[in-house]
Design a protein around this motif. Sequence first.
Motif, PDB file in Angstrom:
ATOM      1  N   THR B  20       0.809  -1.163   0.007  1.00 19.98           N
ATOM      2  CA  THR B  20      -0.050   0.177  -0.050  1.00 19.98           C
ATOM      3  C   THR B  20       0.842   1.436  -0.001  1.00 19.98           C
ATOM      4  O   THR B  20       0.499   2.161  -0.581  1.00 19.98           O
ATOM      5  CB  THR B  20      -0.908   0.113   1.116  1.00 19.98           C
ATOM      6  N   ALA B  21       2.012   1.211   0.769  1.00 18.23           N
ATOM      7  CA  ALA B  21       2.808   2.592   0.998  1.00 18.23           C
ATOM      8  C   ALA B  21       3.186   2.861  -0.402  1.00 18.23           C
ATOM      9  O   ALA B  21       3.342   3.914  -0.885  1.00 18.23           O
ATOM     10  CB  ALA B  21       3.891   2.115   1.746  1.00 18.23           C
ATOM     11  N   ARG B  22       3.740   1.891  -1.265  1.00 21.56           N
ATOM     12  CA  ARG B  22       4.372   1.861  -2.342  1.00 21.56           C
ATOM     13  C   ARG B  22       3.200   2.773  -3.402  1.00 21.56           C
ATOM     14  O   ARG B  22       3.533   3.495  -4.474  1.00 21.56           O
ATOM     15  CB  ARG B  22       5.014   0.529  -3.263  1.00 21.56           C
ATOM     16  N   ARG B  23       1.966   1.935  -3.543  1.00 21.37           N
ATOM     17  CA  ARG B  23       0.788   2.499  -4.274  1.00 21.37           C
ATOM     18  C   ARG B  23       0.583   4.044  -3.962  1.00 21.37           C
ATOM     19  O   ARG B  23       0.305   4.765  -4.911  1.00 21.37           O
ATOM     20  CB  ARG B  23      -0.432   1.676  -4.008  1.00 21.37           C
ATOM     21  N   LEU B  24       0.817   4.269  -2.798  1.00 19.89           N
ATOM     22  CA  LEU B  24       0.580   5.883  -2.283  1.00 19.89           C
ATOM     23  C   LEU B  24       1.945   6.797  -2.485  1.00 19.89           C
ATOM     24  O   LEU B  24       1.670   7.796  -2.270  1.00 19.89           O
ATOM     25  CB  LEU B  24       0.251   5.755  -0.666  1.00 19.89           C
ATOM     26  N   GLY B  25       2.946   6.164  -3.109  1.00 19.54           N
ATOM     27  CA  GLY B  25       3.736   6.917  -3.300  1.00 19.54           C
ATOM     28  C   GLY B  25       4.872   7.225  -1.951  1.00 19.54           C
ATOM     29  O   GLY B  25       5.545   8.073  -2.042  1.00 19.54           O
ATOM     30  N   THR B 305     -15.650  -4.554   1.198  1.00 20.23           N
ATOM     31  CA  THR B 305     -15.906  -2.910   1.281  1.00 20.23           C
ATOM     32  C   THR B 305     -15.328  -2.489  -0.031  1.00 20.23           C
ATOM     33  O   THR B 305     -15.611  -1.133   0.008  1.00 20.23           O
ATOM     34  CB  THR B 305     -15.529  -2.331   2.603  1.00 20.23           C
ATOM     35  N   GLY B 306     -14.137  -3.005  -0.610  1.00 15.60           N
ATOM     36  CA  GLY B 306     -13.247  -2.145  -1.444  1.00 15.60           C
ATOM     37  C   GLY B 306     -12.486  -1.163  -0.630  1.00 15.60           C
ATOM     38  O   GLY B 306     -11.828  -0.317  -1.476  1.00 15.60           O
ATOM     39  N   ILE B 307     -12.564  -0.993   0.604  1.00 12.89           N
ATOM     40  CA  ILE B 307     -11.431  -0.199   1.396  1.00 12.89           C
ATOM     41  C   ILE B 307     -10.169  -0.782   1.581  1.00 12.89           C
ATOM     42  O   ILE B 307     -10.114  -1.671   2.211  1.00 12.89           O
ATOM     43  CB  ILE B 307     -12.221   0.230   2.636  1.00 12.89           C
ATOM     44  N   ASP B 308      -9.027   0.122   1.236  1.00 16.35           N
ATOM     45  CA  ASP B 308      -7.645  -0.349   1.797  1.00 16.35           C
ATOM     46  C   ASP B 308      -7.804   0.044   3.278  1.00 16.35           C
ATOM     47  O   ASP B 308      -7.372   1.562   3.502  1.00 16.35           O
ATOM     48  CB  ASP B 308      -6.843   0.312   0.813  1.00 16.35           C
ATOM     49  N   VAL B 309      -7.655  -0.877   4.299  1.00 14.56           N
ATOM     50  CA  VAL B 309      -7.526  -0.513   5.690  1.00 14.56           C
ATOM     51  C   VAL B 309      -6.217   0.273   5.962  1.00 14.56           C
ATOM     52  O   VAL B 309      -6.137   1.390   6.646  1.00 14.56           O
ATOM     53  CB  VAL B 309      -7.955  -1.485   6.339  1.00 14.56           C
ATOM     54  N   VAL B 310      -4.970  -0.324   5.137  1.00 13.78           N
ATOM     55  CA  VAL B 310      -3.804   0.343   5.609  1.00 13.78           C
ATOM     56  C   VAL B 310      -3.632   1.847   5.292  1.00 13.78           C
ATOM     57  O   VAL B 310      -3.017   2.551   5.810  1.00 13.78           O
ATOM     58  CB  VAL B 310      -2.677  -0.938   4.855  1.00 13.78           C
ATOM     59  N   GLU B 311      -4.387   1.914   3.869  1.00 15.54           N
ATOM     60  CA  GLU B 311      -4.575   3.270   3.405  1.00 15.54           C
ATOM     61  C   GLU B 311      -5.018   4.402   4.346  1.00 15.54           C
ATOM     62  O   GLU B 311      -4.611   5.428   4.525  1.00 15.54           O
ATOM     63  CB  GLU B 311      -5.059   3.224   2.095  1.00 15.54           C
ATOM     64  N   GLN B 312      -6.145   3.883   5.042  1.00 11.42           N
ATOM     65  CA  GLN B 312      -6.577   4.765   5.848  1.00 11.42           C
ATOM     66  C   GLN B 312      -5.789   5.029   6.999  1.00 11.42           C
ATOM     67  O   GLN B 312      -5.890   5.929   7.733  1.00 11.42           O
ATOM     68  CB  GLN B 312      -8.186   4.070   6.272  1.00 11.42           C
ATOM     69  N   GLN B 313      -5.180   3.965   7.548  1.00  9.60           N
ATOM     70  CA  GLN B 313      -4.172   4.330   8.686  1.00  9.60           C
ATOM     71  C   GLN B 313      -3.340   5.115   8.237  1.00  9.60           C
ATOM     72  O   GLN B 313      -2.785   6.328   9.179  1.00  9.60           O
ATOM     73  CB  GLN B 313      -3.449   2.931   8.965  1.00  9.60           C
ATOM     74  N   PHE B 314      -2.699   5.383   7.100  1.00  9.68           N
ATOM     75  CA  PHE B 314      -1.719   6.217   6.802  1.00  9.68           C
ATOM     76  C   PHE B 314      -2.292   7.574   6.759  1.00  9.68           C
ATOM     77  O   PHE B 314      -1.888   8.394   7.253  1.00  9.68           O
ATOM     78  CB  PHE B 314      -1.256   5.756   5.238  1.00  9.68           C
ATOM     79  N   LEU B 315      -3.562   7.689   6.125  1.00  8.77           N
ATOM     80  CA  LEU B 315      -4.187   8.908   5.939  1.00  8.77           C
ATOM     81  C   LEU B 315      -4.409   9.428   7.476  1.00  8.77           C
ATOM     82  O   LEU B 315      -4.093  10.561   7.705  1.00  8.77           O
ATOM     83  CB  LEU B 315      -5.394   8.755   5.243  1.00  8.77           C
TER      84      LEU B 315
END
Lengths: 70, 447
Positions: B20-25, B305-315
Amino acid sequence: MAEVRAEMVANVWRVVVAEGDHVEDGDTLVILESMKMEIPVLAEQSGTVSKLHVAEGDVVQEDDLIAVID
Amino acid sequence: MLDSVLVANRGEIARRVIRTARRLGVRTVAVYSEADAGLPYVREAGESVCIGPASPAQSYLDAEVILAAARRTGAGAIHPGYGFLSESPDFARRVIAEGLTWIGPQPDSIEQMGDKIRARNLMEKAGVPVAPGSHEPAADADAAVAEAERIGYPVMVKAAAGGGGIGMSAAGDAAALRAAFGTARSRAERFFGSPEILIERYLPRARHVEVQILGLADGRVLALGERDCSVQRRHQKVAEETPSPAVGPALRSRMLAAAVRAGEAVGYLNAGTVECLVDSDSGDFVFLEMNTRLQVEHPVTELVTGIDVVEQQFLIASGSGISFDPEAVRPSGHAIELRVYAEDPRRFLPSPGTITGWAEPAGPGIRVDSGYEAGNTVTPFYDPLLAKLCAHGDSRAEAIERAREAVGGFQVGGLKTNLPFHAELLASPEFVSGDYDTGIVSRMRSA
């Protein structure tokens, strides 16, 4: 005579018996630790622990000799 | 958004966070012990740092070497994954004191929830149902027996600071309780550094159902549906699914509301899981504990849900809003996760060794989060999780069917895995019916 061997790679966490001890079938000889699990190694027959091949802190490989019961 | 993250973990979860981190740059830093140098996550991270020998105490549990690695690589944030230091309030405080971003809840929330007795008392006050149990630690076996007489047998004996099922056992009478208390106490001291023991009513016909929550930077707490984790061996989860076949709309809305109250009671921030027991007979539920971190089985929630939980953690950690509209979340279909462990499928004993062959299944609805590949050695130093095999379908029947096919297509050579157990589980009439509880694995093994 019965040889007791390790079923898996593990650390020897506790040595419960000493050479010369009398053990009954089902008694715990040593406790191994592998993958965050404690695995007791049991005597499969009654008798005297004639040889102990491991000490606490040792790493045993699968099939290594742990103890001999006569 | 954060510019860089050090993942203070290993194996599948390090790899999953890095993805996920890589996807978010976000620039990624992996840390690894000497035993893990060859694992895929070490290679896939932007940078990786060896932090010590195999023993967890000298590597993944050593806060200072991890912080030194963060300084050396200029990492701006730390994601702890699950296990290891993820639920250590002291580590979280050290991270924050270093001026780094801690991707997790506030240290005080971790501390409050890390003590199961304190957490129970707090939840009871917040109006979350709890099982009859002790309000303070049982001082000795006599006190435990007195407490059990008040609560009523059978009781569960647990380490107040514990987790992972270690040191837990059920007792049906005073003699069994005395034995269980001694074992629990020595394990609690050894594994968790605290001898405090909690006694709680044991529900033999219970399901283990948990709710994913997200505490947002603006103070709101969201509940992202439930997961059923009743397939367990040695009180550890082996398979999970969402939605729970035992939870209807009315119970779901009560459970989700209680989970939100639980989060609000501690001003919870970031991802967490509220674990409950559901009484299969009455349909009532009680609070069990709260896991103040990313949960192993979060992928099933992501699949429906289609939600990336790790992405929400980063945000959330970076103080931003989340990436989705909470009002618009409509879970779709059914998802199952199977934990693929390096263990024999009959007795579930560990089976470390070298992986000689590794082929993951693929196909519609299939997701595999793995930590290993062919040529890696699975060592005895860490937990036996090799991979999480997840299947998503429009219906539970379709998810099961896809999971069956995927289990058949997952090839691991060189060591024993519990894949044959999963094949059995997916064929067992009890599991397929959906009407099962935490006793299912022992019933499968005693049949």
